[in-house]
Design a protein around this motif. Structure first.
Motif, PDB file in Angstrom:
ATOM      1  N   SER A  39      60.973 -40.093  11.703  1.00  0.00           N
ATOM      2  CA  SER A  39      59.787 -40.634  12.354  1.00  0.00           C
ATOM      3  C   SER A  39      60.102 -41.123  13.766  1.00  0.00           C
ATOM      4  CB  SER A  39      59.223 -41.789  11.520  1.00  0.00           C
ATOM      5  OG  SER A  39      58.103 -42.366  12.149  1.00  0.00           O
ATOM      6  N   GLY A 251      53.151 -54.204  12.711  1.00  0.00           N
ATOM      7  CA  GLY A 251      52.820 -53.478  11.482  1.00  0.00           C
ATOM      8  C   GLY A 251      52.063 -54.302  10.455  1.00  0.00           C
ATOM      9  N   PHE A 254      51.170 -53.941   5.802  1.00  0.00           N
ATOM     10  CA  PHE A 254      51.333 -52.585   5.265  1.00  0.00           C
ATOM     11  C   PHE A 254      51.574 -51.527   6.344  1.00  0.00           C
ATOM     12  CE2 PHE A 254      48.628 -54.990   2.322  1.00  0.00           C
ATOM     13  CZ  PHE A 254      49.408 -54.932   1.178  1.00  0.00           C
ATOM     14  N   GLY A 255      51.657 -51.932   7.609  1.00  0.00           N
ATOM     15  CA  GLY A 255      52.003 -50.995   8.663  1.00  0.00           C
ATOM     16  C   GLY A 255      50.858 -50.136   9.157  1.00  0.00           C
ATOM     17  N   GLN A 256      51.147 -49.346  10.171  1.00  0.00           N
ATOM     18  CA  GLN A 256      50.147 -48.482  10.788  1.00  0.00           C
ATOM     19  C   GLN A 256      50.163 -47.066  10.224  1.00  0.00           C
ATOM     20  OE1 GLN A 256      50.431 -48.775  15.077  1.00  0.00           O
ATOM     21  NE2 GLN A 256      51.109 -50.894  14.964  1.00  0.00           N
ATOM     22  N   GLY A 257      51.026 -46.851   9.231  1.00  0.00           N
ATOM     23  CA  GLY A 257      51.095 -45.533   8.609  1.00  0.00           C
ATOM     24  C   GLY A 257      52.310 -44.754   9.069  1.00  0.00           C
ATOM     25  N   TYR A 258      52.902 -44.004   8.161  1.00  0.00           N
ATOM     26  CA  TYR A 258      54.082 -43.207   8.484  1.00  0.00           C
ATOM     27  C   TYR A 258      53.746 -42.178   9.560  1.00  0.00           C
ATOM     28  CZ  TYR A 258      58.233 -40.298   7.808  1.00  0.00           C
ATOM     29  OH  TYR A 258      59.399 -39.595   8.005  1.00  0.00           O
ATOM     30  N   HIS A 260      52.708 -42.881  12.395  1.00  0.00           N
ATOM     31  CA  HIS A 260      51.567 -43.347  13.184  1.00  0.00           C
ATOM     32  C   HIS A 260      51.835 -44.719  13.809  1.00  0.00           C
ATOM     33  CE1 HIS A 260      49.660 -40.285  10.625  1.00  0.00           C
ATOM     34  NE2 HIS A 260      48.834 -40.129  11.644  1.00  0.00           N
ATOM     35  N   ASP A 262      52.581 -47.597  16.687  1.00  0.00           N
ATOM     36  CA  ASP A 262      51.931 -47.926  17.958  1.00  0.00           C
ATOM     37  C   ASP A 262      52.572 -47.113  19.078  1.00  0.00           C
ATOM     38  OD1 ASP A 262      51.102 -51.090  19.562  1.00  0.00           O
ATOM     39  OD2 ASP A 262      50.922 -49.036  20.277  1.00  0.00           O
ATOM     40  N   GLU A 286      55.595 -49.055  11.050  1.00  0.00           N
ATOM     41  CA  GLU A 286      54.835 -48.023  10.345  1.00  0.00           C
ATOM     42  C   GLU A 286      54.489 -48.401   8.909  1.00  0.00           C
ATOM     43  OE1 GLU A 286      56.718 -44.271  10.588  1.00  0.00           O
ATOM     44  OE2 GLU A 286      56.526 -44.142  12.756  1.00  0.00           O
ATOM     45  N   LEU A 287      55.393 -49.145   8.250  1.00  0.00           N
ATOM     46  CA  LEU A 287      55.198 -49.464   6.835  1.00  0.00           C
ATOM     47  C   LEU A 287      55.028 -50.954   6.597  1.00  0.00           C
ATOM     48  CD1 LEU A 287      57.928 -47.009   5.509  1.00  0.00           C
ATOM     49  CD2 LEU A 287      55.473 -46.590   5.731  1.00  0.00           C
TER      50      LEU A 287
END
Length: 389
Positions: A39, A251, A254-258, A260, A262, A286-287
């Motif tokens: 990532s 994050g 739970f984060g911004q997504g794998y 994904h 900032d 991310e997580l």
């Protein structure tokens, strides 16, 4: 038919002698680490590449490391410990070779402490850590009845001075710190009298002050220490750590997504070398807090499991070797997380099994192979593939 039955029994005995908790947790850590490094680097891919060189070296080192761990786990650790002179000479020789022919990778131009193997950069100080654990465990065992005599303690100090001096020669101050923590931790598990720890702590303070005053600690090293107390005045020095904290906090739970993160922080280069020393920022961004804590919990399980193996080892050498491995992992986690939270200066220490770096993962699997050997031979000495005693 009888032959087939015997093979099945041998396989069953072999499986019973394997510490699957440690092995599978380490594999989980590596898989998680590879995902984070992918990532952190995938946006820099060009020319139709599917994975970066960092991910490729991690995949190779984990695959080779697992084979090494499997082989070492089937060799009696007592045999390995008795080969400590060869191990010590080999590791020291490799460090001396690095002093003359070492190179500095693009990410660490300040330290010529790597060997360019073309496939990946290998850092001999990582192998030296494992060699130190083997030789120092044997040394501690030899003086166990006289461990608190001044002569014994002085000789132990000479022992640690060798690896620390070798890594300092190559400009790797971070590894020197890890060796010192390993030394102190292993003395603790060897039950050295607490008075020596107090004396040593005072000596460290005096030595640090003298080194600071006479200029031994200078340049970038001095700036990184001072920057912790005056971050506004050393914005350029603290850039990586400050942006790392922003990435960690961004994050949430739970984060911004794998994949994904900032675009102004971890995935955009706002956190330099986030695939290496700052990989925890990728997990946090991310997580989220859950993802970052999962990293710490996984490593905590490996450390506690290794300590558990130490407590049930069949002899003092096995106990000390497993304790040393646990201390080594704990030291790297402590320093790395401390760096990422700006509690410690940024000194280039990777997060075990998570950061990019082939030599680090390779040598950690070697160390875990020793722990697996101690686990196996402390329970069923004859249930092994390469049993030779």
């Amino acid at each position: 038919m009888e032959n087939l039955t015997n093979k099945r029994k041998s396989l069953l005995h072999f499986l019973k002698g394997t510490d699957f908790v440690t092995l599978l947790t380490a594999m989980l850590a590596s898989a998680y680490g590879i995902a984070l490094v992918y990532s952190a680097t995938y946006k820099s891919l060009s020319g139709g590449k599917l994975i970066s060189s960092d991910v490729r070296s991690m995949l190779a080192s984990v695959a080779i490391g697992l084979v090494i761990a499997f082989v070492v786990s089937n060799v009696d650790y007592e045999i390995i410990s008795k080969l400590w002179p060869l191990v010590a000479i080999g590791c020291a020789g490799l460090m001396i070779f690095t002093f003359f022919f070492g190179v500095a990778p693009p990410s660490r131009p300040d330290a010529k402490s790597w060997l360019d193997l073309k496939v990946f950069y290998f850092q001999p100080s990582e192998l030296l850590k494992v060699g130190f654990i083997i030789s120092f465990s044997y040394h501690l065992d030899m003086v166990r009845d006289k461990i608190n005599e001044l002569k014994s303690v002085l000789l132990l100090l000479v022992h640690i001075a060798v690896p620390v001096g070798l890594v300092m020669m190559t400009g790797d101050a971070g590894s020197a710190l890890i060796f010192m923590i390993m030394f102190i931790g292993m003395l603790f598990f060897a039950r050295v009298h607490w008075g020596y720890f107090i004396a040593g702590f005072c000596a460290i303070i005096v030595g640090f002050v003298v080194a600071w005053r006479v200029g031994i600690i200078s340049g970038l090293q001095r700036s990184r220490i001072v920057a912790l107390f005056y971050p506004d005045q050393y914005a350029d020095v603290m850039y990586q750590q400050e942006h790392g904290k922003i990435a960690l906090g961004s994050g949430g739970w739970f984060g911004q997504g794998y994949l994904h993160g900032d675009m102004t922080q971890a995935l955009s280069g706002g956190v330099p070398e986030n695939q290496n020393d700052m990989v925890l920022t990728v997990a946090g961004e991310e997580l989220g807090f859950i993802g970052a804590m999962a990293v710490i919990i996984i490593l905590g399980v490996i450390i506690l499991r290794t300590l558990n193996t130490a407590m049930s080892a069949r002899d003092n050498v096995g106990y000390l070797m497993c304790s040393g491995i646990a201390v080594m992992l704990f030291a790297q986690v402590l320093v790395n997380v401390g760096m990422e939270l700006s509690l410690l200066p940024c000194i280039g220490i990777t997060l075990p099994l998570f950061s990019a770096g082939g030599s680090s993962s390779l040598c950690i699997y070697l160390a875990l192979g020793l722990a697996l050997s101690i686990y196996r031979y402390s329970r069923a000495p004859k249930d092994t593939l390469f049993y030779t005693r």
